[in-house]
Scaffold this motif. Structure first.
Motif, short mmCIF file in Angstrom:
data_model
loop_
_atom_site.label_atom_id
_atom_site.label_comp_id
_atom_site.label_asym_id
_atom_site.label_seq_id
_atom_site.Cartn_x
_atom_site.Cartn_y
_atom_site.Cartn_z
N UNK A 110 0.84 -1.21 0.00
CA UNK A 110 0.00 0.00 0.00
C UNK A 110 0.86 1.25 0.00
N UNK A 111 0.21 2.37 -0.31
CA UNK A 111 0.90 3.65 -0.17
C UNK A 111 0.01 4.56 0.64
N UNK A 112 0.63 5.38 1.46
CA UNK A 112 -0.20 6.18 2.36
C UNK A 112 0.52 7.37 2.96
N UNK A 113 -0.28 8.14 3.67
CA UNK A 113 0.21 9.32 4.38
C UNK A 113 -0.13 9.14 5.86
N UNK A 114 0.84 9.44 6.71
CA UNK A 114 0.65 9.21 8.14
C UNK A 114 0.85 10.52 8.91
N UNK A 115 0.03 10.73 9.93
CA UNK A 115 0.19 11.92 10.77
C UNK A 115 -0.30 11.58 12.18
N UNK A 116 0.27 12.23 13.19
CA UNK A 116 -0.16 11.91 14.55
C UNK A 116 -0.02 13.09 15.49
N UNK A 117 -0.72 13.02 16.62
CA UNK A 117 -0.54 14.06 17.62
C UNK A 117 -0.36 13.48 19.03
N UNK A 118 0.13 12.23 19.11
CA UNK A 118 0.50 11.68 20.41
C UNK A 118 1.93 12.18 20.68
N UNK A 119 2.13 12.94 21.77
CA UNK A 119 3.49 13.44 22.01
C UNK A 119 4.49 12.27 22.07
N UNK A 140 -6.91 -3.73 6.77
CA UNK A 140 -7.95 -3.16 5.88
C UNK A 140 -7.58 -3.40 4.42
N UNK A 141 -6.36 -3.04 4.06
CA UNK A 141 -5.98 -3.08 2.65
C UNK A 141 -5.84 -4.52 2.16
N UNK A 142 -5.53 -5.43 3.06
CA UNK A 142 -5.36 -6.84 2.68
C UNK A 142 -6.68 -7.61 2.78
N UNK A 143 -7.76 -6.89 3.10
CA UNK A 143 -9.10 -7.49 3.20
C UNK A 143 -9.15 -8.65 4.18
#
Ligand code: GLA
Length: 381
Positions: A110-119, A140-143
């Protein structure tokens, strides 16, 4: 802008289309039950409203390509050639791919974008959140079918054996299986759990001391070994199997340091079951006292607190509306948690931050937290 709103445009910019899936996994704060998970004991964490998010779509090949918005960096790996490249955020994703494949899951690229706000590094389990978000993305992507109780131990295995951090099961189970508005009462041996409702009038406040300790891993591993040696002395699999009566009868024969370590764990397991009863009965005064007792035990017997944590807990407990507070997570720095009357929580946050800054010359972070749902799939198109 909230994190989810940042994901889709960032994904479009990177990959030229809309994402097919959006997944999210939260960080956690532990209310009580510290250093009990690796003793097969009880814990009571909740998932917090700070999380790692991934927007993704399937690839036809076996590549995983990820853009981290927080690190402003791309990283890629092939599912057919998993080799650790040392440290770095991508190792959490690569480790998850490794653990899932080893357990027999047939994964898709898969290809994706990741972002977080856990310090990061604050003791709020940004690692577990990243691991569970990655696991949710792969499933999810592998069903494949999502099963929180199967995923958490695989995420722990990735952290233990791939990333090389010797943690217990609490953080991954909290991030995987928590329920909104509830704390997770978890038996770390059987991995059975109950969702305990948090009363509406109660606020959970995370107080970050703005201190970190470098040698945390070695101190943590040393505590684990001391607990294992105490369990061997009692002739049991883990300290979970020793009750207070047995400890009082025979604990005196242990070497004094090991004796204190064991006493903390045995007592802390009792704190958890009593805290659950107090929560169920709406007895927040008792719950608060249990937090204070837990802190004292971690400070004096288990010796994993710090001056900054002790100051923070003391200030917190002195404020109106505070039921109790204690250090949370592995210790030696990082965060404390306080339980506060919801009506007083805004003043509480301001006063604690001000007094802590006056007494330490450090600028703390204060997070008034909501208990949220564990790892989930938020978009699937
Ligand atoms: C860290 C570990 C957990 C747990 C706590 C202490 O957060 O990751 O597994 O052992 O310390 O309770």
């Amino acid at each position: 802008m909230d994190l989810r709103a940042r994901l889709t445009p960032a994904f479009e910019e990177c990959f030229g289309t809309l994402p097919t899936f959006i997944v999210r996994a939260p960080g956690r704060v532990n209310l009580i039950g510290e250093h009990t998970d690796y003793n097969d004991g009880f814990v009571l964490p909740m998932a917090i409203d700070r999380a790692v998010w991934i927007a993704l779509r399937r690839r036809r090949d076996r590549q995983v390509i990820v853009h981290s918005l927080d690190f402003d960096a791309f990283a890629a790996f092939s599912l057919d050639q998993l080799q650790s490249k040392g440290l770095g955020w991508i190792e959490y994703l690569r480790g998850i791919a490794w653990a899932l494949q080893k357990a027999g899951y047939a994964l898709t690229g898969w290809e994706g974008v990741m972002v977080g706000d856990v310090p990061i590094g604050a003791g709020l389990s940004s690692s577990a959140a990243t691991e569970l978000a990655a696991a949710r993305a792969f499933i999810a992507v592998s069903e494949l079918e999502w099963d929180a109780v199967k995923m958490a131990p695989l995420a722990q295995k990735a952290e233990n054996e791939w990333v090389g951090v010797n943690c217990g099961i609490m953080d991954q189970m909290a991030s995987a299986a928590a329920r909104a508005g509830h704390a997770l009462f978890l038996d770390c041996r059987s991995l059975t759990f109950e969702h305990i409702p948090l009363p509406a009038g109660l606020s959970v406040v995370v107080l970050d001391t703005a201190t970190r300790r470098g040698l945390l891993d070695s101190a943590y591993n040393e505590r684990r070994q001391q607990c294992e040696s105490a369990a061997r002395f009692f002739g049991v699999r883990a300290l979970r199997d020793v009750d207070m009566r047995t400890f009082e009868a025979r604990g005196g024969q242990l070497e004094p340091l090991t004796c204190r370590r064991a006493r903390h764990v045995i007592r802390e397991n009792e704190h958890v079951t009593r805290a659950v009863a107090a929560l169920r009965g709406g007895d927040l005064e008792t719950l608060g006292r249990l937090l204070v007792a837990s802190h004292a035990s971690l400070r004096d017997d288990f010796e994993v607190s710090s001056q900054a944590l002790n100051i923070m807990v003391k200030i917190a407990c002195q404020q109106p509306g505070c039921f109790g507070a204690r250090m949370t997570g592995a210790g030696f720095g990082g965060c404390a948690v306080a339980l506060v009357h919801a009506e007083k929580v805004q003043d509480f946050a301001i006063c604690v931050a001000k007094k802590y800054a006056q007494q330490t010359d450090l600028t703390p972070n204060v997070y008034i937290c909501q208990a949220v749902e564990g790892a989930g799939l938020l978009l699937s198109s």
